[in-house]
Write an enzyme that holds these catalytic residues in place. Structure first.
Site, PDB file in Angstrom:
ATOM      1  N   TYR A  81       2.535  10.279   0.717  1.00  0.00           N
ATOM      2  CA  TYR A  81       3.506   9.706   1.655  1.00  0.00           C
ATOM      3  C   TYR A  81       4.912  10.193   1.310  1.00  0.00           C
ATOM      4  O   TYR A  81       5.427   9.927   0.218  1.00  0.00           O
ATOM      5  CB  TYR A  81       3.474   8.183   1.623  1.00  0.00           C
ATOM      6  CG  TYR A  81       2.192   7.559   2.136  1.00  0.00           C
ATOM      7  CD1 TYR A  81       1.199   8.321   2.760  1.00  0.00           C
ATOM      8  CD2 TYR A  81       1.969   6.194   2.014  1.00  0.00           C
ATOM      9  CE1 TYR A  81       0.037   7.747   3.234  1.00  0.00           C
ATOM     10  CE2 TYR A  81       0.799   5.603   2.492  1.00  0.00           C
ATOM     11  CZ  TYR A  81      -0.161   6.381   3.092  1.00  0.00           C
ATOM     12  OH  TYR A  81      -1.316   5.801   3.550  1.00  0.00           O
TER      13      TYR A  81
ATOM     14  N   ALA B 212      -2.624   0.788  15.784  1.00  0.00           N
ATOM     15  CA  ALA B 212      -2.700   2.103  16.434  1.00  0.00           C
ATOM     16  C   ALA B 212      -1.334   2.778  16.488  1.00  0.00           C
ATOM     17  O   ALA B 212      -0.854   3.187  17.542  1.00  0.00           O
ATOM     18  CB  ALA B 212      -3.295   1.978  17.828  1.00  0.00           C
TER      19      ALA B 212
ATOM     20  N   ASP C 241       0.824  -1.210   0.000  1.00  0.00           N
ATOM     21  CA  ASP C 241       0.000   0.000   0.000  1.00  0.00           C
ATOM     22  C   ASP C 241       0.856   1.257   0.000  1.00  0.00           C
ATOM     23  O   ASP C 241       1.888   1.317   0.686  1.00  0.00           O
ATOM     24  CB  ASP C 241      -0.898  -0.017   1.239  1.00  0.00           C
ATOM     25  CG  ASP C 241      -1.788   1.212   1.317  1.00  0.00           C
ATOM     26  OD1 ASP C 241      -2.731   1.307   0.517  1.00  0.00           O
ATOM     27  OD2 ASP C 241      -1.536   2.073   2.180  1.00  0.00           O
TER      28      ASP C 241
ATOM     29  N   LYS D  62       5.829  -2.752  21.218  1.00  0.00           N
ATOM     30  CA  LYS D  62       7.134  -2.096  21.273  1.00  0.00           C
ATOM     31  C   LYS D  62       7.181  -0.935  22.260  1.00  0.00           C
ATOM     32  O   LYS D  62       8.262  -0.418  22.555  1.00  0.00           O
ATOM     33  CB  LYS D  62       7.545  -1.625  19.879  1.00  0.00           C
ATOM     34  CG  LYS D  62       6.728  -0.458  19.319  1.00  0.00           C
ATOM     35  CD  LYS D  62       7.267  -0.077  17.936  1.00  0.00           C
ATOM     36  CE  LYS D  62       6.531   1.102  17.342  1.00  0.00           C
ATOM     37  NZ  LYS D  62       7.068   1.474  16.011  1.00  0.00           N
TER      38      LYS D  62
ATOM     39  N   TRP E  39      -6.323   1.009   7.752  1.00  0.00           N
ATOM     40  CA  TRP E  39      -5.036   1.608   8.090  1.00  0.00           C
ATOM     41  C   TRP E  39      -4.902   1.742   9.603  1.00  0.00           C
ATOM     42  O   TRP E  39      -5.892   1.775  10.318  1.00  0.00           O
ATOM     43  CB  TRP E  39      -4.821   2.953   7.395  1.00  0.00           C
ATOM     44  CG  TRP E  39      -5.753   4.085   7.742  1.00  0.00           C
ATOM     45  CD1 TRP E  39      -6.970   4.338   7.206  1.00  0.00           C
ATOM     46  CD2 TRP E  39      -5.510   5.126   8.698  1.00  0.00           C
ATOM     47  NE1 TRP E  39      -7.512   5.462   7.760  1.00  0.00           N
ATOM     48  CE2 TRP E  39      -6.635   5.975   8.678  1.00  0.00           C
ATOM     49  CE3 TRP E  39      -4.443   5.428   9.561  1.00  0.00           C
ATOM     50  CZ2 TRP E  39      -6.736   7.100   9.485  1.00  0.00           C
ATOM     51  CZ3 TRP E  39      -4.539   6.556  10.369  1.00  0.00           C
ATOM     52  CH2 TRP E  39      -5.669   7.377  10.321  1.00  0.00           C
ATOM     53  N   SER E  40      -3.670   1.731  10.062  1.00  0.00           N
ATOM     54  CA  SER E  40      -3.325   1.816  11.482  1.00  0.00           C
ATOM     55  C   SER E  40      -3.953   0.689  12.310  1.00  0.00           C
ATOM     56  O   SER E  40      -4.521   0.946  13.378  1.00  0.00           O
ATOM     57  CB  SER E  40      -3.734   3.183  12.056  1.00  0.00           C
ATOM     58  OG  SER E  40      -3.074   3.427  13.279  1.00  0.00           O
ATOM     59  N   PRO E  41      -3.851  -0.570  11.885  1.00  0.00           N
ATOM     60  CA  PRO E  41      -4.427  -1.673  12.668  1.00  0.00           C
ATOM     61  C   PRO E  41      -3.763  -1.862  14.025  1.00  0.00           C
ATOM     62  O   PRO E  41      -4.366  -2.430  14.939  1.00  0.00           O
ATOM     63  CB  PRO E  41      -4.212  -2.895  11.773  1.00  0.00           C
ATOM     64  CG  PRO E  41      -3.031  -2.537  10.930  1.00  0.00           C
ATOM     65  CD  PRO E  41      -3.172  -1.067  10.670  1.00  0.00           C
TER      66      PRO E  41
END
Length: 231
Positions: free
Chosen positions: A54, A209, A49, A216, A205-207
């Site tokens: 971007y 968060a 994607d 991490k 998008w942003s699965p």
């Protein structure tokens, strides 16, 4: 890896995709991008994607260089058009920007077509009929196989379907909303009935968060990173 149809469309995409937002051109270079994309592909990911906005187009350029090492037929590549620059016609969903922006994206990706082409946001300053006609032209001309929307409201998606029906145009196939454990209501309440009604598919998008759900940040989130995630 599981592969799913995109709604009622025949194309099959991997359940996990590889995105380029934030990282390409800012955090990782071409060699790292190639290594990561090969690792993703080797584990069954076929969906990559991108978007014209971007890294101001640099993400598409870098991905295009990396994708030269793959067989095109094995890939599902998407890009999104809305934010193309600072000129008066470089933003939005006018016919002019959709056609020029898509062609510029394809040049950066070094491809003749993308599989999925998204209207990155709704454009209240352009009539929906103009946008639908432009997307229909792009698909019928072979610049993309399917078109869809990202972060459009349910009412706006319905309006696009009605306009496509009226104008005998190709209808949107998919919507790409934000969706994760912190952001569920928009998709589950507004979109799922719509997807069922029109046979649309979805990519998200942003699965994770923006990394919060990846693990991490178990020892804390840097203050500047938290501000960017929550704004």
């Amino acid at each position: 890896m599981h592969y799913n149809n995109l709604g009622k469309a025949g194309i099959k995409i991997s359940e996990i995709s590889f995105g380029s937002w934030i990282t390409f051109g800012k955090q990782i270079d071409l060699n790292a991008i190639k290594a990561l994309m090969h690792a993703a592909f080797d584990h069954g990911i076929n969906f990559f994607d991108n978007a014209e906005g971007y890294a101001h187009g640099e993400a598409e350029t870098l991905m295009g260089k990396a994708l030269k090492e793959f067989r095109r037929e094995d890939l599902v590549v998407s890009t999104k058009i809305f934010w193309g620059g600072n000129g008066p016609n470089d933003t939005g969903l006018s016919r002019k920007h959709l056609l020029e922006g898509t062609k510029n994206s394809l040049k950066r990706l070094n491809m003749d077509y993308v599989d999925l082409l998204f209207c990155h946001r709704p454009d209240p300053n352009t009539p929906i009929e103009e946008t639908v006609l432009a997307m229909d032209y792009l698909v019928r001309s072979g610049f993309a196989f399917y078109w869809g929307t990202s972060e459009w409201s349910a009412d706006q998606i319905i309006a696009a379907h009605h306009a496509a029906e009226k104008l005998n145009c190709i209808k949107p196939t998919m919507e790409q909303p934000k969706y994760n454990l912190f952001s569920r209501e928009h998709l589950e309440k507004d979109y799922l009935p719509l997807f069922e009604k029109y046979g649309m598919g979805t990519t998200i998008w942003s699965p994770l968060a923006s990394g919060i759900l990846s693990g991490k940040y178990e020892h804390g989130i840097p203050r500047d990173r938290l501000a960017g995630i929550l704004k």
